[in-house]
Design a protein around this motif. Structure first.
Motif, mmCIF file in Angstrom:
data_model
loop_
_atom_site.group_PDB
_atom_site.id
_atom_site.type_symbol
_atom_site.label_atom_id
_atom_site.label_comp_id
_atom_site.label_asym_id
_atom_site.label_seq_id
_atom_site.Cartn_x
_atom_site.Cartn_y
_atom_site.Cartn_z
ATOM 1 N N UNK A 228 0.836 -1.204 0.000
ATOM 2 C CA UNK A 228 0.000 0.000 0.000
ATOM 3 C C UNK A 228 0.870 1.252 0.000
ATOM 4 N N UNK A 229 1.907 1.252 0.834
ATOM 5 C CA UNK A 229 2.798 2.401 0.904
ATOM 6 C C UNK A 229 3.518 2.647 -0.403
ATOM 7 N N UNK A 230 4.026 1.579 -1.019
ATOM 8 C CA UNK A 230 4.732 1.727 -2.292
ATOM 9 C C UNK A 230 3.787 2.180 -3.395
ATOM 10 N N UNK A 231 2.565 1.636 -3.387
ATOM 11 C CA UNK A 231 1.586 1.998 -4.414
ATOM 12 C C UNK A 231 1.249 3.484 -4.337
ATOM 13 N N UNK A 232 0.942 3.971 -3.132
ATOM 14 C CA UNK A 232 0.581 5.381 -2.965
ATOM 15 C C UNK A 232 1.754 6.277 -3.346
ATOM 16 N N UNK A 233 2.964 5.881 -2.951
ATOM 17 C CA UNK A 233 4.153 6.678 -3.271
ATOM 18 C C UNK A 233 4.363 6.768 -4.778
ATOM 19 N N UNK A 239 4.056 9.733 0.571
ATOM 20 C CA UNK A 239 3.833 8.546 1.385
ATOM 21 C C UNK A 239 2.393 8.547 1.893
ATOM 22 N N UNK A 240 1.845 7.387 2.270
ATOM 23 C CA UNK A 240 0.483 7.368 2.834
ATOM 24 C C UNK A 240 0.355 8.260 4.067
#
Length: 297
Positions: A228-233, A239-240
């Motif tokens: 999730x963090x990598x996707x949002x970044x 960052x989330x």
């Protein structure tokens, strides 16, 4: 109580898959040599990357088919417990790279291994590759396998660890590609993230639970925290946590203008345990104290 297969050493993993131990800290395994087996729980004290090579039909992401169905890489890190749920016997197929943490001690890879966040992704967030990408991965495995079978010399550890690092760097590139090629699906995740935050701050959750954490949001969206963090970044450049703070400040700006509520009351409503924490964050993000912003607007 269901038995758990423990793989603390490369030899443990080799035995489970009918392989000879040529190097005590690393191996590239042909999984088709393993005996047929049912699903089971497995605990790993090793880094293991599985290149699954079975025809399992369409691969899906939520309600969407994956674009890349030629190969799937799944990453496991030391300390992780996995479970295969197959109730019927099946023949394993594919390739696995396994290496003990001791293999990379003192190497440049040891300092970078924590940067490969995909080792903490869930099975459903595996890396799906094109045929060309698959061949690159197999070439990396081939180089590592050659060094394992080669007589050990002063260059062995450096060459093995550097080829593993090369392999992991390719995986980082391919995950970046996956984020891009799944853009429509990922935009759906971002929309749901936005809606989740909007609903959260309009509910009593901030007062009852506190500020929404990245882990909470990832769980609500059925994603692992790291993925999730990598996707949002990748999608937003933030960052989330930064995204959450941005939404929080937008909400705070509206509430601060309500003269009928004290700033402390607004802080508690937004999920802060201590009003001074709210004041500090607001000042850092907006450039004014909440009291100053109230007067200026």
């Amino acid at each position: 109580m269901e038995a758990i297969n423990n793989f603390e050493t490369i030899n443990d993993f080799n035995k489970f898959n009918n392989h000879e131990t040529l190097h005590p800290l690393v191996n590239v395994l042909d999984l088709s040599k393993a005996n047929k087996r049912k699903g089971c729980k497995m605990f790993f004290g090793l880094y293991v990357v599985f290149l699954k090579d079975v025809n399992c039909g369409d691969l899906r992401y939520g309600r969407h088919n994956y674009d890349y169905q030629k190969g799937t890489l799944v990453f496991v890190a030391p300390g992780q417990l996995t479970e295969a749920t197959n109730k019927e016997y099946y023949q394993p197929s594919g390739v696995a790279l396994a290496f003990h943490p001791d293999l990379i001690k003192g190497t440049p890879l040891a300092k970078k291994i924590g940067d490969y966040s995909f080792f903490s992704y869930e099975m459903s967030e595996a890396l799906h590759m094109s045929e060309q990408e698959r061949q690159i991965i197999l070439d990396c495995f081939s180089k590592i396998k050659y060094e394992i079978e080669h007589a050990v010399d002063s260059h062995s550890k450096t060459l093995i660890s550097s080829n593993i690092e090369l392999f992991l760097n390719y995986c980082s590139r391919f995950y970046d590609r996956q984020f891009i090629t799944r853009e429509d699906v990922h935009k759906g995740v971002l929309e749901r993230f936005e809606n989740l935050l909007n609903g959260y701050f309009k509910s009593d959750n901030p007062r009852n639970i506190g500020l929404p954490s990245v882990t909470y949001c990832a769980n609500e969206l059925n994603l692992s925290t790291n993925y999730f963090g990598d996707l949002v970044k990748k999608e937003t450049g933030r960052s989330p946590q930064e995204y959450i703070h941005s939404k929080l400040i937008d909400e705070a700006k509206e509430r601060v203008l309500d003269q009928n509520k004290s700033l402390s009351e607004i802080a508690y409503e937004l999920g802060f345990k201590y009003p001074q924490h709210f004041t500090r964050l607001f000042k850092n993000r907006v450039g004014y104290l909440p009291s100053e912003y109230r007067v200026l607007n």
